[in-house]
Design an enzyme around this catalytic site. Structure first.
Site, PDB file in Angstrom:
ATOM      1  N   HIS A  17      27.728 -11.134  48.204  1.00 15.60           N
ATOM      2  CA  HIS A  17      28.999 -11.215  47.291  1.00 15.60           C
ATOM      3  C   HIS A  17      28.928 -12.479  46.199  1.00 15.60           C
ATOM      4  CE1 HIS A  17      31.265  -9.910  51.163  1.00 15.60           C
ATOM      5  NE2 HIS A  17      31.329  -8.931  50.291  1.00 15.60           N
ATOM      6  N   LYS A  41      40.590  -2.053  58.463  1.00  9.49           N
ATOM      7  CA  LYS A  41      39.102  -2.321  58.518  1.00  9.49           C
ATOM      8  C   LYS A  41      39.125  -3.191  59.721  1.00  9.49           C
ATOM      9  CE  LYS A  41      36.130  -1.641  54.582  1.00  9.49           C
ATOM     10  NZ  LYS A  41      35.200  -2.308  53.826  1.00  9.49           N
ATOM     11  N   ARG A  90      24.866  -1.473  46.349  1.00 11.52           N
ATOM     12  CA  ARG A  90      23.632  -1.660  47.203  1.00 11.52           C
ATOM     13  C   ARG A  90      22.680  -0.722  47.078  1.00 11.52           C
ATOM     14  NH1 ARG A  90      27.350  -4.316  51.687  1.00 11.52           N
ATOM     15  NH2 ARG A  90      28.532  -2.521  50.571  1.00 11.52           N
ATOM     16  N   SER A 128      28.824  -7.518  55.161  1.00 11.75           N
ATOM     17  CA  SER A 128      29.525  -8.215  56.337  1.00 11.75           C
ATOM     18  C   SER A 128      29.424  -7.559  57.547  1.00 11.75           C
ATOM     19  CB  SER A 128      31.014  -8.414  56.017  1.00 11.75           C
ATOM     20  OG  SER A 128      31.005  -9.118  54.403  1.00 11.75           O
TER      21      SER A 128
HETATM   22  P1  ADP Z   1      35.155  -3.503  50.669  1.00 10.20           P
HETATM   23  O1  ADP Z   1      35.951  -3.400  52.039  1.00 10.20           O
HETATM   24  O2  ADP Z   1      36.046  -3.395  49.403  1.00 10.20           O
HETATM   25  O3  ADP Z   1      33.936  -2.778  50.555  1.00 10.20           O
HETATM   26  P2  ADP Z   1      33.495  -5.815  50.914  1.00 10.20           P
HETATM   27  O4  ADP Z   1      33.695  -7.254  51.105  1.00 10.20           O
HETATM   28  O5  ADP Z   1      32.614  -5.134  51.929  1.00 10.20           O
HETATM   29  O6  ADP Z   1      34.623  -5.151  50.494  1.00 10.20           O
HETATM   30  O7  ADP Z   1      32.687  -5.688  49.424  1.00 10.20           O
HETATM   31  C1  ADP Z   1      33.214  -5.909  48.166  1.00 10.20           C
HETATM   32  C2  ADP Z   1      32.389  -5.522  47.202  1.00 10.20           C
HETATM   33  O8  ADP Z   1      31.106  -6.314  47.324  1.00 10.20           O
HETATM   34  C3  ADP Z   1      31.843  -3.929  47.204  1.00 10.20           C
HETATM   35  O9  ADP Z   1      31.872  -3.506  45.994  1.00 10.20           O
HETATM   36  C4  ADP Z   1      30.789  -3.955  48.022  1.00 10.20           C
HETATM   37  O10 ADP Z   1      29.891  -2.930  47.594  1.00 10.20           O
HETATM   38  C5  ADP Z   1      30.072  -5.456  47.280  1.00 10.20           C
HETATM   39  N1  ADP Z   1      28.782  -5.969  48.124  1.00 10.20           N
HETATM   40  C6  ADP Z   1      29.080  -6.330  49.392  1.00 10.20           C
HETATM   41  N2  ADP Z   1      27.749  -6.585  50.002  1.00 10.20           N
HETATM   42  C7  ADP Z   1      26.920  -6.769  48.937  1.00 10.20           C
HETATM   43  C8  ADP Z   1      25.618  -7.134  48.520  1.00 10.20           C
HETATM   44  N3  ADP Z   1      25.148  -7.560  49.569  1.00 10.20           N
HETATM   45  N4  ADP Z   1      25.236  -6.954  47.607  1.00 10.20           N
HETATM   46  C9  ADP Z   1      25.863  -6.583  46.471  1.00 10.20           C
HETATM   47  N5  ADP Z   1      27.117  -5.839  46.577  1.00 10.20           N
HETATM   48  C10 ADP Z   1      27.855  -6.209  47.846  1.00 10.20           C
END
Ligand code: ADP
Length: 162
Positions: A17, A41, A90, A128
């Site tokens: 993030h 979630k 990703r 995460s």
């Molecule tokens: P959501 O539940 O909305 O997917 P997340 O917290 O899992 O929320 O992710 C928020 C955003 O950050 C999403 O666009 C996700 O693809 C991106 N994201 C999460 N981890 C990474 C990572 N390691 N590299 C790039 N983008 C990421």
């Protein structure tokens, strides 16, 4: 002044993030990290805890605001006067879901664009969900999380296991 909104669950915030936020500041003057409650979630951390950890990790980075939002993301984006939604892409597995969401959001709000950014390769496998699994099995978190976030995650996993 170009404003971008980076929404997510951030359960918890990872270096993946942070990498996306840092990159987005090369494109936007200001980025609002918008933490979604996302009860569907079943987050491990409460909304207040997730907000607090994002604030902690972002405290030395200029141009970042951290907040939460309820309801439809596009409504929040339009209300805040932002120019775009920022999402991280990703591996290929993210693509279909992100593509679908971007097009739905475009249908809901014609003027809101979605901008995708790719993380550094070292974070392109990081999520995460995987991190919570690593923590559950006692793996090292130092390469993926801010030390204080790692400490809180380990503590939470221990208390959930009791
Ligand atoms: P959501 O539940 O909305 O997917 P997340 O917290 O899992 O929320 O992710 C928020 C955003 O950050 C999403 O666009 C996700 O693809 C991106 N994201 C999460 N981890 C990474 C990572 N390691 N590299 C790039 N983008 C990421």
């Amino acid at each position: 002044m170009k404003l971008g909104v980076y929404p997510g669950t951030f359960d918890p915030v990872t270096h993946g993030h942070t990498d996306i936020i840092t990159r987005s500041l090369r494109v936007f003057d200001k980025v609002v990290v918008a933490v979604a409650p996302n009860p569907a979630k079943y987050p491990l951390f409460t909304l207040a805890e997730r907000l607090d950890m994002v604030r902690l990790v972002m405290k030395d980075i200029d141009g970042v605001d951290v907040t939460s939002f309820e309801g439809l993301l596009v409504d929040y984006v339009e209300r805040s006067g932002a120019h775009a939604i920022i999402r991280g892409l990703r591996a290929i597995s993210d693509f279909e879901h992100e593509f679908q969401m971007a097009l739905i959001n475009r249908k809901l709000a014609r003027n809101v664009e979605t901008v995708f950014l790719m993380p550094s390769e070292e974070y392109s496998y990081l999520s995460s969900t995987i991190i919570k699994d690593v923590a559950k099995h006692g793996g090292s978190l130092t390469e993926f999380l801010h030390p204080e976030v790692a400490r809180r995650l380990q503590e939470r996993i221990r208390s959930v296991a009791l």
